[in-house]
Write a protein that holds these residues in place. Structure first.
Motif, mmCIF file in Angstrom:
data_model
loop_
_atom_site.group_PDB
_atom_site.id
_atom_site.type_symbol
_atom_site.label_atom_id
_atom_site.label_comp_id
_atom_site.label_asym_id
_atom_site.label_seq_id
_atom_site.Cartn_x
_atom_site.Cartn_y
_atom_site.Cartn_z
ATOM 1 N N UNK A 1 0.704 -1.220 0.042
ATOM 2 C CA UNK A 1 -0.355 0.151 -0.058
ATOM 3 C C UNK A 1 0.652 1.219 0.220
ATOM 4 N N UNK A 2 1.735 1.245 0.605
ATOM 5 C CA UNK A 2 3.039 2.604 0.869
ATOM 6 C C UNK A 2 3.398 2.819 -0.662
ATOM 7 N N UNK A 3 3.969 1.202 -1.200
ATOM 8 C CA UNK A 3 4.623 1.331 -2.577
ATOM 9 C C UNK A 3 4.069 1.958 -3.233
ATOM 10 N N UNK A 4 2.690 1.831 -3.558
ATOM 11 C CA UNK A 4 1.525 2.137 -4.725
ATOM 12 C C UNK A 4 1.246 3.722 -4.202
ATOM 13 N N UNK A 5 1.396 4.045 -2.927
ATOM 14 C CA UNK A 5 1.090 5.502 -2.665
ATOM 15 C C UNK A 5 2.286 6.123 -3.399
ATOM 16 N N UNK A 6 3.162 5.716 -2.962
ATOM 17 C CA UNK A 6 4.790 6.312 -3.447
ATOM 18 C C UNK A 6 4.458 6.908 -4.808
ATOM 19 N N UNK A 7 4.401 5.548 -5.352
ATOM 20 C CA UNK A 7 4.941 4.811 -7.128
ATOM 21 C C UNK A 7 3.309 5.972 -7.812
ATOM 22 N N UNK A 8 2.643 6.298 -7.270
ATOM 23 C CA UNK A 8 2.119 7.177 -7.914
ATOM 24 C C UNK A 8 2.139 8.693 -7.680
ATOM 25 N N UNK A 9 2.672 8.680 -6.545
ATOM 26 C CA UNK A 9 2.964 10.217 -6.563
ATOM 27 C C UNK A 9 4.710 10.655 -7.280
ATOM 28 N N UNK A 10 5.674 9.239 -8.052
ATOM 29 C CA UNK A 10 6.353 9.449 -8.470
ATOM 30 C C UNK A 10 6.665 9.637 -10.406
ATOM 31 N N UNK A 11 4.443 9.031 -10.253
ATOM 32 C CA UNK A 11 4.027 9.404 -11.848
ATOM 33 C C UNK A 11 3.543 10.474 -12.148
ATOM 34 N N UNK A 12 3.258 11.066 -10.652
ATOM 35 C CA UNK A 12 2.742 12.305 -10.549
ATOM 36 C C UNK A 12 1.623 12.417 -10.998
ATOM 37 N N UNK A 13 0.888 10.767 -10.965
ATOM 38 C CA UNK A 13 -0.441 10.255 -10.303
ATOM 39 C C UNK A 13 -1.386 11.191 -9.023
ATOM 40 N N UNK A 14 -2.563 10.714 -8.841
ATOM 41 C CA UNK A 14 -3.067 11.018 -7.538
ATOM 42 C C UNK A 14 -3.454 10.371 -6.998
ATOM 43 N N UNK A 15 -3.440 9.602 -5.712
ATOM 44 C CA UNK A 15 -3.728 9.277 -5.687
ATOM 45 C C UNK A 15 -5.194 9.162 -4.598
ATOM 46 N N UNK A 16 -6.559 7.865 -4.330
ATOM 47 C CA UNK A 16 -6.590 8.130 -3.199
ATOM 48 C C UNK A 16 -7.677 6.978 -2.494
ATOM 49 N N UNK A 17 -6.954 6.897 -1.674
ATOM 50 C CA UNK A 17 -6.774 5.774 -0.850
ATOM 51 C C UNK A 17 -7.984 5.554 0.338
ATOM 52 N N UNK A 18 -8.909 4.621 0.213
ATOM 53 C CA UNK A 18 -10.520 4.387 1.073
ATOM 54 C C UNK A 18 -10.411 3.250 2.005
ATOM 55 N N UNK A 19 -10.404 3.848 3.115
ATOM 56 C CA UNK A 19 -10.120 3.140 4.508
ATOM 57 C C UNK A 19 -10.871 1.869 3.585
ATOM 58 N N UNK A 20 -10.438 0.990 4.375
ATOM 59 C CA UNK A 20 -10.869 -0.100 3.900
ATOM 60 C C UNK A 20 -12.423 -1.075 4.873
ATOM 61 N N UNK A 21 -12.749 -0.345 5.723
ATOM 62 C CA UNK A 21 -13.958 0.055 6.108
ATOM 63 C C UNK A 21 -15.514 -0.191 5.810
#
Ligand code: COA
Ligand code: AMP
Length: 627
Positions: free
Chosen positions: A120-140
């Protein structure tokens, strides 16, 4: 009072541009900002940067690639994994290559519905690397809530895992994603699924991709270079509860965010390169974004990602074990976690047996820290316990005791002093400041400092509303007071938002769901006090005349909130009552219901239409309790 704190706060007020220009030097800019603030372009206009580069690459370039960056401590899978900055860079690079192979680039949105695992952390940072915008939705959150976010963010991709592990429960995530995509209008090109050992999930042919397979297929692709984005380009959109059923997409901009978080680590938390910092939150919340992922890495510290609960994984000593095992210098958690630990281990036997290693301070946020809980924790840990206050909208603390500025002043029950960059006032309904010690609406002077939101995704009108009631001020939605020593006390919300176990929820939204449940004539949902969770939602339901099976109605109401909003809503109590207390003009007296739910002795308000109703409600509640 610490002179350094006072000076820093005063400087941030007198010369905000110079203050934040100085702070911005802690960040490596691809293009230096042309200015510090611009009314239109916001913080650091003209500047370009990459947040992932600042969180990883520059530390490696400075020779710190061997330093520990991320520790995943997972008592629920009985594993601990460690990643140096070199290894984190490698992992993030691989995920960035995977996303790039799917066409993800600057400005594209990617939704993450993932548990507390390193990917999850890798993916957030990978988005940041590409200039993409992540939106994390809480699993609950339930599929419908995920669907609302998919429709609003319009992502190219959804990233998920086969399951989350919630204490002893395994939560299948993939069926929820499938259901959300069925409910959403927006077509998502691909779902990237990480299979976990505990529980596998099926792939939808053509749409779904297996994480491991894509990783292998792109193993020889070059690591995408960090994309330089504009300071005001969004890094992420994080949805939070507003007062309606529609979540608000708080937009976080790259430049201000990086500057504010780096500043906060040094000056609020007293954390720098090589220190171990642990925010025991979830990456689905703002605390997780800011203080599990970005802030510790921006300053070259080590961050702990904890997949467990404060109790039951395996016991109430788990927090102290994690602190001691990894040499955590500063813990950040929610008061509810401490209350849960205290309930299991009232004499803190586990805390005394395990100790707190090199820990220097414990910060609490997410809800008001009650003085009793702070007292218990300070007594048994011997550490300063610091309540500090902030919101998803702000992205970092607005009141605190700034340890890194040498401040040590604390007052149990208060969330500390305004952090440099924030000027507070407490106003009455007409917008006039109230005297010290008097309660009112807590507001912050505009413009807000770097890091704070400057718009809502797809909804600039709703953003503007935050500044409409009191021109020149941001209305926080919290009520409280500032005492004669300058301590800020946050006492509760002025709207229908409640904080359940540190999770922000809207009773208005729950009310809409309950009202739509078949058999419900009318209803009210309020937040009642709870010894562990701080608050819990309680529904008062008036049945339709033809609805005689009250037990079935009770179950239906609870099931619909869980189904539509999610397990996190934690609505477990619904009282079936003959009527709701109302004023003569038909307004539900929610405050009265809150007092009744809390068992408080309360006079009948003179505005009530039918003075017999409160007694009828109390009788119905007794009946439910007996049943
Ligand atoms: N994915 C799926 N389900 C989740 C979830 C997730 N990420 N997080 C919580 N849930 C579920 C829980 O399993 C629970 O389901 P249940 O009703 O079937 O038991 C429900 O949502 C409510 O969860 P929660 O409010 O967390 O209650 P809990 O009883 O499981 O745990 C505490 C209580 C106090 C231990 C826990 O809430 C806690 O650790 N709180 C601290 C919160 C925090 O750090 N907040 C961040 C602000 S700083
Ligand atoms: P969230 O956006 O989820 O971080 O929730 C923000 C809200 O949580 C605030 O507006 C407050 O109502 C509440 N909150 C957060 N921290 C504190 C605190 N330290 N004291 C009192 N309330 C808090």
């Amino acid at each position: 009072m610490s002179g350094a704190y006072r000076q820093a706060w005063q400087d941030s007020m007198d010369q905000p541009r110079a203050f934040w220009a100085q702070a911005a030097r802690a960040i490596d800019w691809t293009t230096a900002p042309a200015a510090t603030w611009d009314d239109q372009a916001g913080w650091f206009p003209g500047g370009t940067l990459n947040t992932c580069y600042n969180a990883i690459d520059r530390h490696i370039a400075a020779g710190r690639g061997g330093a520990l960056a991320l520790i995943h401590d997972s008592p629920v899978t009985d594993t601990v994994c460690r990643f140096t900055y070199d290894q984190l860079g490698e992992e993030v690079g691989r995920v960035a290559a995977m996303l790039a192979s799917l066409g993800v680039g600057r400005g594209d949105r990617v939704i993450l519905y993932m548990p507390m695992i390193p990917e999850t952390v890798f993916a957030m940072l990978a988005c940041a690397r590409l200039g993409a915008i992540h939106s994390v939705v809480f699993g609950g959150f339930a599929p419908l809530e995920l669907a609302k976010r998919i429709d609003d963010a319009a992502p190219k991709l959804v990233l998920t895992a086969s399951c989350g592990i919630e204490g002893t429960r395994t939560v299948a995530y993939k069926p929820m994603v499938d259901e959300a995509l069925r409910l959403a209008d927006h077509p998502v090109a691909h779902v990237l699924l990480l299979q976990r050992d505990r529980l596998g999930a099926d792939l939808v042919p053509g749409r779904d991709l297996d994480w491991a397979v894509l990783r292998a297929a792109t193993a020889h692709d070059p690591v995408p270079a960090p994309v330089a984005v504009a300071s005001d380009d969004p890094l992420y959109v994080l949805y939070t509860s507003g007062t309606t059923g529609t979540p608000k997409g708080v937009v976080r901009e790259n430049g201000g965010h990086a500057v504010a978080l780096a500043w906060s680590m040094a000056h609020i938390f007293d954390i720098g390169a090589g220190d171990v910092f642990w925010a025991a939150s979830d990456v689905g919340w703002v605390v997780g974004h800011s203080y599990i992922v970005y802030a510790p890495l921006l300053v070259g510290a080590t961050t702990v990602l904890f997949e467990g609960k404060p109790v039951g994984t395996p016991d109430a000593g788990t927090f102290w074990r994690v602190i001691a095992r990894h040499g955590v210098k500063c813990l950040f958690t929610a008061p509810t976690a401490i209350r849960a630990i205290r309930k299991e281990d009232p004499d803190a036997a586990l805390l005394h047996a395990i100790g707190t290693g090199p820990c220097r301070a414990i910060f609490l946020a997410g809800e008001r820290a009650d003085p009793d809980t702070i007292g218990w924790l300070e007594t048994h840990s011997g550490l300063p316990v610091i309540d500090h206050w902030w919101q998803t909208e702000l992205g970092w603390p607005a009141t605190a005791t700034c340890l890194g500025l040498g401040d040590r002043r604390r007052l149990r029950g208060s969330a500390g002093f305004p952090v440099p960059g924030y000027r507070f006032a407490v106003l009455d309904e007409t917008g006039v400041p109230v005297p010290a010690g008097t309660s009112g609406a807590v507001v912050i002077a505009a413009p807000l400092p770097p890091g704070a939101f400057r718009t809502l995704w797809n909804n600039p009108v709703a953003y503007a509303r935050n500044f409409a009631a009191f021109p020149g001020w941001y209305e926080t939605g919290d009520a409280g007071f500032i005492d004669d020593q300058g301590f800020v006390h946050i006492m509760g919300r002025t709207d229908d938002i409640i904080n359940v176990a540190g999770h922000r929820l809207s009773t208005g939204q729950m009310e809409q769901i309950v009202a739509a449940t078949p058999g419900v004539a009318e209803c009210a949902v309020i937040g009642a006090d709870d010894a562990i969770k701080g608050m819990i939602p309680v529904a008062y339901v008036v049945p339709r005349a033809d609805m005689r099976d009250h037990a079935a109605l009770h179950h239906a109401v609870i099931a619909s909130v869980r189904r539509e909003l999610g397990a996190v809503a934690a609505l477990k109590t619904a009282f079936i009552v003959p009527a709701l207390p109302k004023t003569r003009s038909g307004k539900t007296l929610r405050n009265l219901l809150r007092k009744i739910a809390n068992g408080e002795d309360t006079p009948i308000p003179p505005t009530i239409e039918d003075p017999a109703v409160p007694a009828q409600i109390i009788a119905a509640m007794r009946q439910t309790a007996q049943a």
